[in-house]
Enzyme design. Structure first.
Site, PDB file in Angstrom:
ATOM      1  N   GLU A 128       0.822  -1.214   0.000  1.00 44.60           N
ATOM      2  CA  GLU A 128       0.000   0.000   0.000  1.00 44.60           C
ATOM      3  C   GLU A 128       0.860   1.271   0.000  1.00 44.60           C
ATOM      4  O   GLU A 128       0.560   2.256   0.683  1.00 44.60           O
ATOM      5  CB  GLU A 128      -0.977  -0.019   1.171  1.00 44.60           C
ATOM      6  CG  GLU A 128      -1.903  -1.235   1.146  1.00 44.60           C
ATOM      7  CD  GLU A 128      -2.972  -1.211   2.229  1.00 44.60           C
ATOM      8  OE1 GLU A 128      -2.919  -0.331   3.105  1.00 44.60           O
ATOM      9  OE2 GLU A 128      -3.882  -2.069   2.179  1.00 44.60           O
ATOM     10  N   GLU A 275      -5.431  -9.227   0.010  1.00 46.60           N
ATOM     11  CA  GLU A 275      -5.961  -9.215   1.378  1.00 46.60           C
ATOM     12  C   GLU A 275      -7.467  -9.044   1.325  1.00 46.60           C
ATOM     13  O   GLU A 275      -7.983  -8.185   0.605  1.00 46.60           O
ATOM     14  CB  GLU A 275      -5.385  -8.053   2.209  1.00 46.60           C
ATOM     15  CG  GLU A 275      -3.948  -8.199   2.632  1.00 46.60           C
ATOM     16  CD  GLU A 275      -3.485  -7.021   3.493  1.00 46.60           C
ATOM     17  OE1 GLU A 275      -4.346  -6.251   3.975  1.00 46.60           O
ATOM     18  OE2 GLU A 275      -2.268  -6.855   3.667  1.00 46.60           O
TER      19      GLU A 275
END
Length: 505
Positions: A128, A275
Site C-alpha cells: 500500500e 488481502e
C-alpha cells in the site's frame, strides 16, 4: 491495511465493460482459482517455522503470503507444495530503487537462494505504498524494474512475477463500478505500473475489505450483501448503466478495478486480491466485528472463489484471494479489531469453524464436525464461575454429569466444570459459533476434551452406522471396526450389567 474512503456511494452497483477479455479467458483455462492466507508475525509465541509449515500442510493450505522474506520460513517451505509470495518491506524500497546492485543482491539472497526447492511465485514490492507512504511513490517503479532485471539475470522472470499490493482507496467513486477510476494524483505511477504488469503478465494486487465498505456506509450497503449471503432479486445491486446484477460487495470492488484499468486503456491485467477478511472481535464502535460475521464472510468467500463464480463483468475469470489472516496478531494496537482478523489463535486452535464442506480439503482440520467448546486457559475463576452458572441455569445446558459422584465431576475445579457445561450448551445450540463465547471466556477446539470415564457431550455424537464409540474406564473402542469391541459390547448386553457412568455409546 487501509480503511476504505468512499467519496460517493449509490445503492446500485455497476461496471462498464461488456466484452470479455481473450487474455483472461486463456488464463482462466490455464489456472484454477485458489484461496491463500496471509501470515502476519505480530503474534505472541508464533509457531517456529518448521511447526508453522507442518500446520499449513495439516490444514491443506497451498498458497501463503508473508510480509518479508524470512529465511527460516523459506527454508522450512523447501520441498513442500506450498506456494509463497515474498515481500520487500516498505523501508527497503528506497535502497532497492536507487541501486541495481542492491536489487540484484536482494533477489539473490531472498529468491534465487531458495527457488525452486521453495516455490516462490511472486515478489510483492512494498505494501500500500501509494497511500500509506506517498513519499516513496517516485521510487516504487524503479524498485520494481530493478528487481525484475535481477530476475531476468537469474533466469527466473518467467517463473516469478513482480507486483505491488494497493489499498482499495486508490480507486475513486468505486460504486457503481462503472464510474470507478484511479485517483488522478497517482495516475502517473499507476500508468507505468500497469504497462509493466501487462508486459510481464503480472497481476494487479489489491487489498479489498467489504467490512470497511459496510462500516463506512451502514444504511446504504446492506450487511447481507457484504457477507455473500443469498439475496432475493429485489436486493441485488443493479448497475444503472450496464444493468449488471451484483450480489456481493467484493465482486463489485473487483470490477471497479477492472473498469479503472480500462479507463487507462489496459485490458489484459488480472486482479489478485492479496488481502480480504472480516474481524471476529471489535470494540463498542465495531459492533459488526463478530465471530458469526467473520465465519459467514470467510466461509462464503471460500465457497464463492472455489465455485469459480467470477464477477458479473467477468464470469469467465475468478480472482484468487488471500484471507487476512492466518493467526490473530495479538500484539497489534487499537482498535480491538486489529488483533482479531485471524482464522486461528496463536496456539493453532480455531477462532471459529468455517462452513466450507464439499469444497475440497482446504482448511480441512478447521471444518471437521468433531468440534468442542471449552473454557479458555488463564481466565480468572470468578469470571468462569459466572459463565458456568449461566450455562447450567438460564442457558439450560445439561450439567448433570458434573455433579458430585458423576462421571465428569473430577477434577473438581471450575475450569473442568465450565468446559463441560460450555460444550453441553454448544451442542444444544447446534454447534453454532456464537454459542461458544460466554463473553469471551470460551473457545472452539478440534481436540476432544474427554478424559478417563468423562465423555464430553460433543464426543458422544461422534459416530455413524458402523463406528459407534464405546468407552469403559480407560478403554475406548469403535463398534463395527474392532473385534474386541464387539466382544465387550456383547458381554454387557447379554449380562445386562451396566454400571452408571462406566460405559456409554
Amino acid at each position: 491495511m487501509a480503511v476504505l474512503s468512499l467519496p460517493s456511494l449509490l445503492l446500485i452497483f455497476s461496471f462498464v465493460f461488456s466484452a470479455a477479455l481473450p487474455e483472461v479467458k486463456a488464463q482462466q483455462a490455464k489456472d484454477e482459482p485458489y484461496v491463500g492466507v496471509n501470515i502476519g508475525t505480530d503474534v505472541s509465541n508464533l509457531l517456529p517455522p518448521a511447526k508453522l509449515v507442518s500446520f499449513l500442510q495439516q490444514q491443506k493450505v497451498t498458497h501463503i503470503r508473508i510480509y518479508d522474506s524470512d529465511p527460516e520460513i523459506l527454508k522450512a517451505l523447501s520441498k513442500t507444495k506450498i506456494r509463497v509470495i515474498v515481500s520487500v518491506p516498505n523501508n527497503q524500497i528506497l535502497g532497492i530503487g536507487s541501486s541495481n546492485t542492491t536489487a540484484a543482491n536482494w533477489i539473490n539472497k531472498n529468491v534465487a537462494a531458495f527457488y525452486p526447492d521453495t516455490l516462490i511465485t511472486t515478489v510483492a514490492v512494498g505494501d500500500e505504498v501509494l497511500t500509506t507512504v506517498p513519499s516513496l511513490s517516485s521510487m516504487l517503479m524503479p524498485a520494481i524494474e530493478s528487481l525484475y532485471s535481477a530476475l531476468v539475470a537469474s533466469n527466473l522472470h518467467t517463473q516469478i512475477k513482480i507486483s505491488t499490493p494497493h489499498a482499495a482507496n486508490i480507486i475513486l467513486d468505486p460504486f457503481p463500478p462503472s464510474q470507478a477510476y484511479f485517483n488522478q494524483t497517482i495516475s502517473p505511477v499507476v500508468v507505468q505500473l500497469l504497462k509493466f504488469l501487462s508486459r510481464t503478465s503480472s497481476p494487479l494486487m489489491m487489498n479489498m475489505y467489504p467490512y470497511y465498505v459496510f462500516m463506512q456506509n451502514k444504511g446504504v450497503v446492506p450487511l447481507d450483501n457484504s457477507l455473500f449471503k443469498p439475496l432475493t432479486p429485489s436486493k441485488e445491486m443493479v448497475d444503472p448503466n450496464t444493468l449488471l446484477h451484483y450480489t456481493n460487495v467484493l465482486d463489485a470492488m473487483i470490477d471497479s478495478a477492472y473498469n479503472s484499468m480500462k479507463n487507462l486503456n489496459v485490458s489484459d491485467v488480472l486482479v489478485l486480491v492479496t488481502e480480504t477478511g472480516w474481524p471476529s472481535k471489535g470494540d463498542s464502535k465495531e459492533p459488526y466485528a463478530t465471530i458469526d460475521n467473520a465465519d459467514t464472510y470467510n466461509s462464503n468467500l471460500i465457497k464463492h472463489i472455489l465455485d469459480r463464480s467470477g464477477t458479473p463483468l467477468h464470469p469467465e475469470y475468478t480472482s484468487s484471494v488471500y484471507i487476512y489472516e492466518l493467526f490473530n496478531e495479538d500484539l497489534r494496537s487499537t482498535p480491538v479489531s486489529e488483533a482479531n482478523w485471524g482464522l486461528f489463535y496463536a496456539n493453532s486452535t480455531p477462532v471459529y469453524l468455517l462452513h466450507v464442506s464439499g469444497r475440497g480439503e482446504f482448511l480441512a482440520n478447521d471444518t471437521t464436525n468433531q468440534t468442542f467448546c471449552v473454557a479458555m486457559e488463564g481466565v480468572d475463576g470468578k469470571t468462569l464461575q459466572t459463565a458456568l452458572d449461566w450455562a447450567c441455569g438460564p442457558g439450560r445446558a445439561n450439567c448433570s454429569e458434573i455433579q458430585p459422584g458423576e462421571t465428569c465431576y473430577s477434577p473438581n475445579n471450575v475450569q473442568n466444570h465450565a468446559s463441560y457445561a460450555f460444550d453441553s450448551y454448544y451442542e444444544k445450540e447446534g454447534r453454532s459459533t456464537s454459542s461458544c463465547d460466554f463473553k469471551g471466556v470460551a473457545m472452539i477446539t478440534t481436540t476432544d476434551p474427554s478424559h478417563g470415564v468423562c465423555v464430553f457431550p460433543g464426543s458422544k455424537i461422534i459416530s455413524n452406522r458402523t463406528n459407534t464409540v464405546i468407552r469403559w474406564g480407560q478403554f475406548t473402542c469403535f463398534l463395527g471396526t474392532d473385534y474386541w469391541c464387539h466382544l465387550l459390547f456383547i458381554y454387557f448386553v447379554t449380562s445386562k450389567k451396566k454400571e452408571r457412568g462406566r460405559w456409554s455409546f
